[in-house]
Design an enzyme around this catalytic site. Structure first.
Site, PDB file in Angstrom:
ATOM      1  CD  GLU A  43      46.127  44.024  38.793  1.00 59.12           C
ATOM      2  OE1 GLU A  43      45.503  43.890  37.716  1.00 59.12           O
ATOM      3  OE2 GLU A  43      46.471  43.045  39.519  1.00 59.12           O
ATOM      4  CG  PHE A  85      33.117  40.852  33.151  1.00 62.91           C
ATOM      5  CD1 PHE A  85      33.402  39.616  33.705  1.00 62.91           C
ATOM      6  CD2 PHE A  85      34.105  41.505  32.431  1.00 62.91           C
ATOM      7  CE1 PHE A  85      34.655  39.038  33.546  1.00 62.91           C
ATOM      8  CE2 PHE A  85      35.355  40.946  32.257  1.00 62.91           C
ATOM      9  CZ  PHE A  85      35.637  39.706  32.823  1.00 62.91           C
ATOM     10  CD  GLN A  86      37.636  42.249  34.750  1.00 60.55           C
ATOM     11  OE1 GLN A  86      37.819  43.278  34.095  1.00 60.55           O
ATOM     12  NE2 GLN A  86      38.566  41.307  34.849  1.00 60.55           N
ATOM     13  CE  LYS A 113      36.121  50.213  27.952  1.00 62.59           C
ATOM     14  NZ  LYS A 113      36.155  48.755  27.611  1.00 62.59           N
ATOM     15  CG  MET A 147      57.919  37.587  63.923  1.00 64.78           C
ATOM     16  SD  MET A 147      59.265  37.915  65.090  1.00 64.78           S
ATOM     17  CE  MET A 147      60.070  39.295  64.278  1.00 64.78           C
TER      18      MET A 147
END
Length: 565
Positions: free
Chosen positions: A62, A124-125, A174, A478
């Protein structure tokens, strides 16, 4: 007798859902591409995608979706769109959203969310992405009802691209995207506030300062690309011929190989650019914000200069350095209105030109190994006017800024404000979808490429002709350079001795690849990169001890530049 046909049973129409409203809203906004990755909470939207005219680009992480959308927005000028599910999908977007916010890039980020009744229950999530992203977006929406979706999307796109552009987040529970029924169309969206006419008195004051100056410098930044003001900048420069310098994000506002352009200023700027600024008696700051990487120690920056500050965001003016003349508003209109007349700066121009010649970069480094600055300089010149560099973060980022030729602001895509490693390949993907005919080159390092190396699979899937130049010094270059110079050579966790063979890795993804470790092979390597039609990776091994020069040490004035010994 032919029997009559049996009555045809027509299936009932599929009910329109909130998810269909999302797709319709994106189509209404003229969106072509959505960069995303599906999951549970966003699944209703993915269910509504087939049959739409939207083209979904399936990335493999993502974060890459957000970074690709960022690059798409920079090149096209329209909001890039990324989409992910709730929880880890949403949090994986955050780096890309922050990147767009720091660099003022138009973006609409769409996230799935757990059903509204479960919000706040640690479902959940479930992540409060609205709250988490609040400091790094222009605005956030949570759709509470499917009927709100058309209006939310209309406002989100208007906000993302109006004024100072930036990312806008839309969180979709949802149950909202699953809801069905008749829905009202979107209502009118308030028109964004237009810029006021430039203040005539301020314009006249600015013109007087420019006329009176004997050592003026035109200092421009990323605001030029944001406002699509490069034509106005070039017209102003052609009228005045004032020596010019650019920030990292400003590169390409003026073609980097024209007379009077002295290069990038700041920490890794050219000596000619920094010297001109330090000796100037007037800075005409256009679309820049006196960032610390550009100014060095701020109270020593351009100590004898008056300041004219032109910016599309009034809040930037006098934020860090007080402006003698403030000109907020439409950058193009302001530059077009400035007519200072003939300037008495021939001696100053000649002095700046001589400094630029005396301190020009050299490309005849000793040895037979690959000299990265020379490779990048030649590659950018051979790539021509359609060249776009998408750069990761580190030494190679500064070499690109110092040595590549840029003919337009959209040719240089880099994570400037956030400095996000892993930007290069996803940005190359976004740039190619925005401008398929461009010659897009990702310049990355052996540290940066590992951040989003999975996107080689995306290149393979869509056969995107991205040219990847991987500069491999088996170091976090760097960080190693700073440890060498400022931490008494206490090299801590920078040795990448156990890197894989990157050419083999690329080939395992189905990407053409080859390795270069001798300077004599660079011309043929550039030819192969530019002639290959599909994706290709050049694994370029370079000297681990090579540093980026010049360098302004942290906390020092831009006058205190360090050079290679």
């Amino acid at each position: 007798m032919i029997p009559a046909a049996a009555p045809r049973t027509v299936p009932p129409p599929t009910p329109r859902t909130g998810a269909h409203l999302v797709v319709e809203a994106l189509e209404r906004e003229g969106v072509d591409y959505v960069f995303g990755y599906p999951g549970g909470a966003i699944m209703p939207v993915y269910d509504a995608l087939p049959g739409s005219r939207l083209k979904h680009v399936l990335v493999r992480h993502e974060q890459a979706a957000a970074l690709a959308a960022d690059a798409y927005g920079r090149v096209s000028g329209e909001p890039g769109v990324c989409m992910a599910t709730s929880g880890p999908g949403a949090t994986n977007l955050i780096t890309g959203i922050a990147n767009a916010f720091m660099d003022s890039v138009p973006m609409v980020a769409i996230t799935g969310q757990v059903p509204a009744p479960l919000m706040g229950t640690d479902a959940f999530q479930e992540i409060d992405v609205f709250g988490v992203t609040m400091p790094i977006v222009k605005h956030s929406f949570i759709a509470r009802s499917a009927s709100d979706i058309p209006q939310i999307f209309a406002e989100a796109f208007a906000l993302a691209k109006s004024g100072r552009p930036g990312p806008v987040l839309i969180d979709l529970p949802k149950d909202v995207t699953q809801a069905s029924g008749p829905f009202p169309p979107a209502g009118p969206v308030p028109a964004p506030a237009s810029f006021s006419t430039p203040d005539p008195d301020a314009l006249r004051a600015a013109e007087a300062l420019i006329r009176d100056a004997r050592r003026p410098v035109l200092y421009f930044g990323g605001g030029i690309a944001i406002a699509r003001a490069e034509t106005a900048l070039r017209d102003f420069h052609s009228r005045t011929r004032i020596p010019a310098v650019a920030t990292l994000k400003g590169l390409g506002g003026l073609p980097t190989d024209i007379p009077d352009f002295l290069g990038m200023l700041g920490m890794h700027g050219t000596r000619a650019a920094n010297t001109a600024v330090m000796e100037s008696d007037l800075l005409i700051c256009v679309g820049a914000r006196f960032d610390d990487r550009a100014t060095g120690k701020l109270d020593t920056f351009a100590p004898g200069a008056r300041i004219i500050h032109i910016d599309g965001d009034a809040s930037e003016i006098s934020k860090l350095r007080r402006a003698d003349v403030a000109l907020p508003g439409n950058i193009s209109a302001i530059l077009a209105a400035l007519e200072p007349g003939r300037l008495e700066i021939d001696a100053w121009r000649a002095r700046c030109a001589q400094n630029a010649a005396d301190w020009a970069f050299r490309y005849d480094a000793p040895g037979s190994g690959v000299y990265a600055p020379a490779l990048l300089n030649e590659l950018s010149r051979q790539a021509g006017e359609r060249f776009i560099a998408t750069c990761d973060v580190g030494q190679h980022q500064m070499w690109v800024a110092q040595h590549c030729r840029f003919s337009r602001p959209q040719a240089h895509l880099t994570s400037a404000g956030l400095g996000a490693m892993g930007y290069g390949i996803p940005a190359g993907i976004g740039a190619l979808f925005a401008e398929p005919d461009a010659t897009v080159v990702t310049v990355t390092g052996d540290g940066s490429i590992m951040m989003n190396i999975q996107e080689l699979a995306t290149l393979r899937r869509y056969r995107l002709p991205l040219k990847i130049v991987l500069l491999d010094n088996s170091q976090l270059g760097m960080v190693r350079q700073w440890q060498e110079l400022f931490y008494e050579e206490n090299f801590s966790e920078v040795d990448l001795y156990d890197n894989p063979d990157f050419a083999d890795v690329a080939r395992s993804f189905g990407i053409e690849a080859f390795t270069v470790d001798r300077r004599a092979d660079v011309p043929s390597a550039i030819e192969r990169l530019l002639k290959t039609r599909g994706p290709i990776l050049a694994h370029v091994r370079i000297d681990p001890a090579e540093n980026v020069w010049p360098l302004v040490p942290p906390g020092k004035s831009n006058a205190d530049m360090m050079e290679a010994s």
